[in-house]
Design a protein around this motif. Sequence first.
Motif, PDB file in Angstrom:
ATOM      1  N   VAL A   2      23.918  34.233  45.746  1.00  0.00           N
ATOM      2  CA  VAL A   2      22.857  34.413  46.169  1.00  0.00           C
ATOM      3  C   VAL A   2      22.610  34.633  47.330  1.00  0.00           C
ATOM      4  CG1 VAL A   2      20.321  34.658  46.228  1.00  0.00           C
ATOM      5  CG2 VAL A   2      21.951  34.159  44.111  1.00  0.00           C
ATOM      6  N   VAL A 151      15.497  29.819  46.709  1.00  0.00           N
ATOM      7  CA  VAL A 151      16.804  29.246  46.812  1.00  0.00           C
ATOM      8  C   VAL A 151      16.330  27.904  47.700  1.00  0.00           C
ATOM      9  CG1 VAL A 151      17.960  30.508  46.108  1.00  0.00           C
ATOM     10  CG2 VAL A 151      17.602  30.198  49.038  1.00  0.00           C
ATOM     11  N   TRP A 283      22.272  28.241  45.217  1.00  0.00           N
ATOM     12  CA  TRP A 283      22.679  29.313  44.720  1.00  0.00           C
ATOM     13  C   TRP A 283      24.497  29.162  44.314  1.00  0.00           C
ATOM     14  CZ3 TRP A 283      20.610  28.988  49.431  1.00  0.00           C
ATOM     15  CH2 TRP A 283      22.101  28.366  50.589  1.00  0.00           C
ATOM     16  N   THR A 349      19.007  36.157  38.855  1.00  0.00           N
ATOM     17  CA  THR A 349      19.250  35.718  40.043  1.00  0.00           C
ATOM     18  C   THR A 349      20.189  34.315  40.266  1.00  0.00           C
ATOM     19  OG1 THR A 349      17.467  35.423  40.912  1.00  0.00           O
ATOM     20  CG2 THR A 349      18.382  37.379  41.157  1.00  0.00           C
ATOM     21  N   THR A 351      18.503  31.630  40.946  1.00  0.00           N
ATOM     22  CA  THR A 351      17.724  30.761  41.937  1.00  0.00           C
ATOM     23  C   THR A 351      16.345  30.000  41.303  1.00  0.00           C
ATOM     24  OG1 THR A 351      16.416  33.173  41.880  1.00  0.00           O
ATOM     25  CG2 THR A 351      18.124  33.097  43.163  1.00  0.00           C
TER      26      THR A 351
END
Length: 434
Positions: A2, A151, A283, A349, A351
């Motif tokens: 990410v 994040v 990530w 994602t 996240t």
Amino acid sequence: MVFRTRRLAVASVAVAAATALVAGCATGSSGSTSGADGGTLTLWTHNAGNSAELDVVKKIIKDFNGSQSKYKVELQAFPQSSYNDSVVAAASARKLPCLLDVDGPNVPNWAWGGYLAPIDVSGSEVPLSAQLPSTIGRYQDKVYAFGFYDVSLAFFARKSVLNEYGIRIPTIDKPWTKAEFDSALAKLKKSGKFEYPLEMGTGGLGEWYSYGYSPQLQSFGGDLIDRDGYKTASGTLDGKNAVEWATWFRSLVSKGYLSKKSGVDPNKDFLAGKSALHWDGSWNAVKNADKLGDDLAVIPPVDFGHGPRIGGASWQWAMSSTCSDKAGAQAWLKFSRQTKYFVDYAKATGTIPATDAAAKQVDGYQPGGKFNVFVQYARKFAEVRPATPAYPYISTEFQKATQDILAGADPKNALGQAAKAIDNNLKTNHYDAG
């Protein structure tokens, strides 16, 4: 994964910012309107190369368009590497879309430049107060953007390695002190098992330098700029505490703890056992957990004397100042603020969900989950990058100074030059005038 994609987008900010700063307030809302035509609202996103996140955006658009007949949102996706330049060019021509995404640290620059209008999402399903503070883009006490995720930085390590060398595994309530961290690095280096026991992505580029290293600077008591008015970097970026950080940072290289330029894939090197401690982010958490299982230790940031710190803010959604149908744009923004979409973003994602309600529905991030520590870190330790339109320039100067310090430059001189350059930029652009 990410953050690596985010780096590509933010790396272009240095180019975009140069144009933006020249454009200044000339791109305000007084010019021709754009982005809306007969109930059709144009939406721009940087996700052309990120199918997982783009699919969530498409879903929200489809659901919104199907929920009512007054407005229709149309999507235009850009490659990440060209997105910021496209926004700057459109702003200069007063041809911005009604809706667009923006990387969190750049919200103040785009708001000051006249690209964005303040938003009002009151009455939506998810109130702003429910979000992680770092996921809301503010400038001069006004809300200009919000994001669905963030994040978090952390140290990754193997529990077995730390135990082998008698190194305490820290907790969120009792992180390592500077003395403990330095001692741990000395033990790991002395073992002879690691050429460089610490990995902090020194081969990276762009925003990683500010995102990854300025939290440590702040934990030493320094900062990128004096946040009391954002009028000067001198005395803060090159102050006593900042120079202490830079001297320590350089010592990591001189003592052989850290390579002054890491490899292409630091996380891959960590998983291969080339390093013992990896300063990285959420990530890569799933990948690391899949590889190391219960041996993986997720470690909070070090307290260097002024509390642990990590960076905060990721991509967020905003409304352009030139949108001719702001009611329609805000209708889409409000519609998107449903818990199910916060969940969709996080799952797509990998996240941190921006709300606790969403985190409860994402495997691993719910209370007690193996990744919930990242939610706690983001809430407890996140420091947003300075909320000034000068930030893109500040970030570029900090990167230059940090690279010079790693290469052996005198810490005080390198930071002093950066501070002077930033102060000159502040004065030239009259940021304090709003």
